[in-house]
Scaffold this motif. Structure first.
Motif, PDB file in Angstrom:
ATOM      1  N   ALA A 192       0.829  -1.203   0.000  1.00  0.00           N
ATOM      2  CA  ALA A 192       0.000   0.000   0.000  1.00  0.00           C
ATOM      3  C   ALA A 192       0.865   1.255   0.000  1.00  0.00           C
ATOM      4  O   ALA A 192       1.842   1.352   0.749  1.00  0.00           O
ATOM      5  CB  ALA A 192      -0.926   0.008   1.214  1.00  0.00           C
ATOM      6  N   ALA A 215      -1.158  -1.015  -4.221  1.00  0.00           N
ATOM      7  CA  ALA A 215      -2.407  -0.288  -3.993  1.00  0.00           C
ATOM      8  C   ALA A 215      -2.103   1.195  -3.864  1.00  0.00           C
ATOM      9  O   ALA A 215      -1.486   1.618  -2.893  1.00  0.00           O
ATOM     10  CB  ALA A 215      -3.094  -0.804  -2.731  1.00  0.00           C
ATOM     11  N   ASN A 271      -3.331   3.848  -2.645  1.00  0.00           N
ATOM     12  CA  ASN A 271      -4.397   3.979  -1.659  1.00  0.00           C
ATOM     13  C   ASN A 271      -4.766   5.439  -1.393  1.00  0.00           C
ATOM     14  O   ASN A 271      -4.037   6.352  -1.757  1.00  0.00           O
ATOM     15  CB  ASN A 271      -3.980   3.269  -0.364  1.00  0.00           C
ATOM     16  N   THR A 283      -7.139   2.313  -4.741  1.00  0.00           N
ATOM     17  CA  THR A 283      -7.967   1.771  -3.664  1.00  0.00           C
ATOM     18  C   THR A 283      -8.300   2.873  -2.663  1.00  0.00           C
ATOM     19  O   THR A 283      -7.600   3.889  -2.578  1.00  0.00           O
ATOM     20  CB  THR A 283      -7.257   0.629  -2.906  1.00  0.00           C
ATOM     21  N   ALA A 289      -9.251  -5.731  -6.372  1.00  0.00           N
ATOM     22  CA  ALA A 289      -7.917  -6.086  -5.878  1.00  0.00           C
ATOM     23  C   ALA A 289      -7.906  -7.517  -5.346  1.00  0.00           C
ATOM     24  O   ALA A 289      -6.978  -8.290  -5.617  1.00  0.00           O
ATOM     25  CB  ALA A 289      -7.484  -5.111  -4.787  1.00  0.00           C
TER      26      ALA A 289
END
Length: 199
Positions: free
Chosen positions: A98, A131, A133, A166, A177
């Motif tokens: 992430a 990700a 994020n 995400t 994902a």
């Protein structure tokens, strides 16, 4: 006879188990993502985002996906905690890394940490989902994350890699994902077999 029937039942009902490492810098939103993953799997609301504390050690959650058990291991991302990551490498089947896509000041640090990870022998060949994020934030930038991964392409070899937006708050991209990670884990099961629970 009862033992035989019970053993047969357990054998046919057992589920393969796969381990996904959730790594990244502290503050990247890994635990918030994990709470949303649990919510999507169970329908039970997770911990409110404002109550989530930085992970010290590991948070573990198991979800069922296409009859397989997928265990997510969310590891603390603070610099002084990253030494424990290596304890989880050997049994891992994929990595979810992430990155706070809205925190440009720490993008280089995230890149350096990811660059070290992809050089680890025990993680060689494992599918990698990056990700991007916190895509719900105004400053989030997917392009910068993709460019960072493109710069590392020569070191990623033939590893399956995907960058996805995400949001642990809104749930954006999480189902996709999970689908991607599961499909790649299954594709890679000859190289990295599942954990088979004991009967």
């Amino acid at each position: 006879m009862f033992t035989l029937v019970t053993g047969a039942y357990k054998y046919f009902m057992r589920q393969d188990e796969y381990n996904i490492l959730m790594l990244g810098l502290d503050g990247a939103g890994k635990t918030t993502l994990l709470e949303k993953i649990k919510h999507i799997d169970t329908g039970i609301p997770g911990m409110p985002p404002d109550k989530i504390q930085p992970t010290v050690g590991v948070n573990i959650a198991k979800v069922t996906h296409s009859k397989d058990v997928v265990k997510f291991m969310d590891l603390g991302g603070q610099a002084d905690l990253r030494g424990i990551w290596e304890s989880y490498y050997e049994d891992s089947h994929a990595i979810l890394f992430a990155i706070d896509a809205a925190d440009r000041e720490r993008m280089k640090e995230a890149r350096d940490v990811l660059d070290q990870l992809i050089r680890v022998d025990e993680l060689e060949g494992l599918p990698l989902l990056v990700a991007a994020n916190k895509c719900d934030l105004e400053d989030a930038e997917l392009v910068g994350v993709k460019e960072m991964i493109n710069e590392m392409a020569d070191r990623l070899d033939e590893r399956d890699v995907r960058v996805m937006e995400t949001s642990g708050i809104e749930g954006t991209g999480i189902t996709a994902a999970m689908e991607w990670l599961h499909s790649r884990i299954i594709d890679n099961k000859d190289n990295k077999p599942p954990v088979v629970p004991e009967l």
